[in-house]
Scaffold this motif. Sequence first.
Motif, PDB file in Angstrom:
ATOM      1  N   ALA A 127      37.830  69.876  75.429  1.00  0.00           N
ATOM      2  CA  ALA A 127      38.170  70.660  74.239  1.00  0.00           C
ATOM      3  C   ALA A 127      38.963  69.870  73.210  1.00  0.00           C
ATOM      4  O   ALA A 127      38.729  70.002  72.001  1.00  0.00           O
ATOM      5  CB  ALA A 127      38.937  71.917  74.649  1.00  0.00           C
ATOM      6  N   SER A 185      37.382  81.411  77.540  1.00  0.00           N
ATOM      7  CA  SER A 185      38.552  80.532  77.564  1.00  0.00           C
ATOM      8  C   SER A 185      39.746  81.100  78.309  1.00  0.00           C
ATOM      9  O   SER A 185      40.784  80.435  78.389  1.00  0.00           O
ATOM     10  CB  SER A 185      38.977  80.198  76.124  1.00  0.00           C
ATOM     11  N   SER A 198      41.522  74.318  69.469  1.00  0.00           N
ATOM     12  CA  SER A 198      41.669  72.869  69.458  1.00  0.00           C
ATOM     13  C   SER A 198      41.289  72.287  68.102  1.00  0.00           C
ATOM     14  O   SER A 198      41.946  71.369  67.598  1.00  0.00           O
ATOM     15  CB  SER A 198      40.809  72.242  70.559  1.00  0.00           C
ATOM     16  N   MET A 228      37.921  75.977  71.985  1.00  0.00           N
ATOM     17  CA  MET A 228      37.293  75.082  71.017  1.00  0.00           C
ATOM     18  C   MET A 228      37.794  75.360  69.604  1.00  0.00           C
ATOM     19  O   MET A 228      38.124  74.432  68.860  1.00  0.00           O
ATOM     20  CB  MET A 228      35.778  75.201  71.078  1.00  0.00           C
TER      21      MET A 228
END
Length: 383
Positions: free
Chosen positions: A349, A46, A19, A16
Amino acid sequence: MAEQVYDVIVIGSGVMGSSTAYSLAKKGRKTLILEQFPILHSRGSSHGLSRMTKLGYREQYYTHMMVNSFKMLAELERETGTELWINCGALGIGPENDDYLCDVKKALTNVGGAVDVLADEELKKRYPMLSYPQDHVGLLDHKGGLLKADCILRGLQTVFRQRGGEIRDCEPVMAIHPGATVTVTTSKGTYEAASVVIAAGSWADKILGPLGLSLPLTIQRVTVCYCRELNPGSHSPDHLPCFAELYGSPPYEMWGLPSYEYPGFAKFGLHSGPEISPDTRDQPDGKWVTDRVTAYVKEHFPGLEPTPSITEQCIYTMTPDEDFIMDYHPQHHSIVVAAGFSGHGFKLALVVGDALSDMAMGQVPKYDMKPFKIARFQDASSQ
């Protein structure tokens, strides 16, 4: 005095945070990622080689977001010259006329998604490695598949750096001071930015607490299990889609992926686990999780050894309603809060990063953000 000044500082280098930073860099913003652990670490949510993706959600707002997510994934593939997913389909399993499956089918139909409903004999014919009761059906989302998670995370960070972004790892945040600009003090220095995005996963409350904000987050350790094929190659993406089923009472979600990161081993996970602290994640007993996986595989996947040969751990950070948190700090509009993505966030994401980058720039995202407001928890507690 701050060592350097940025347009935006992103705290957290998971998918997150990465991104969001990727999107900011593409929009021309000078951006810094701060990460407490070594980059591409395995302490959070992740890491790993694979995740499931799908187009259809029960919630229409997620399905609409997924339409854009697939477009943005294709763009990242072009930018990196790397294949980032395998389109093997996503199979929802449950009793015929199951409310959840009916809602997903409706959402897929509303966006023009290709979907098949596979009744008993057709389900067995299409996927002979599965064994489910006669009253069960399979809802096949043709757009679903297997995300190459590590490649996506590396790709986001690579493009971010190529566009001038900076990543500082092994640098925990010690304090955040809101103001006309936001000052962030770490273990190694001090930085300033017009805005900050906090995407710290299960460490969110540790950072938000000193800022006067406590979120209703539950942190769980999820055990990922890999079960060996009895017939090599029988559960590869060419033969088996990603899948999920709600089962048991109370219902738990079981999910699985075809053989990929460990050739000859299908991947399974229970959408639940013991509650933990992220800094003492291995202390609670989680044998009940692997016991449930073993029983499930034994019942429904006769072509696999039911007892997992390999297990790995991941952290889920969940909200009470399992919707995300994407909102401004109630007292500090220059601080964007991003939390509670675990369990189904990875596939979204790129869209999440796009929305958070707009918020950090003071712009209105092009998505329905009402389901992700912090105030929904305060409203629920007052009812």
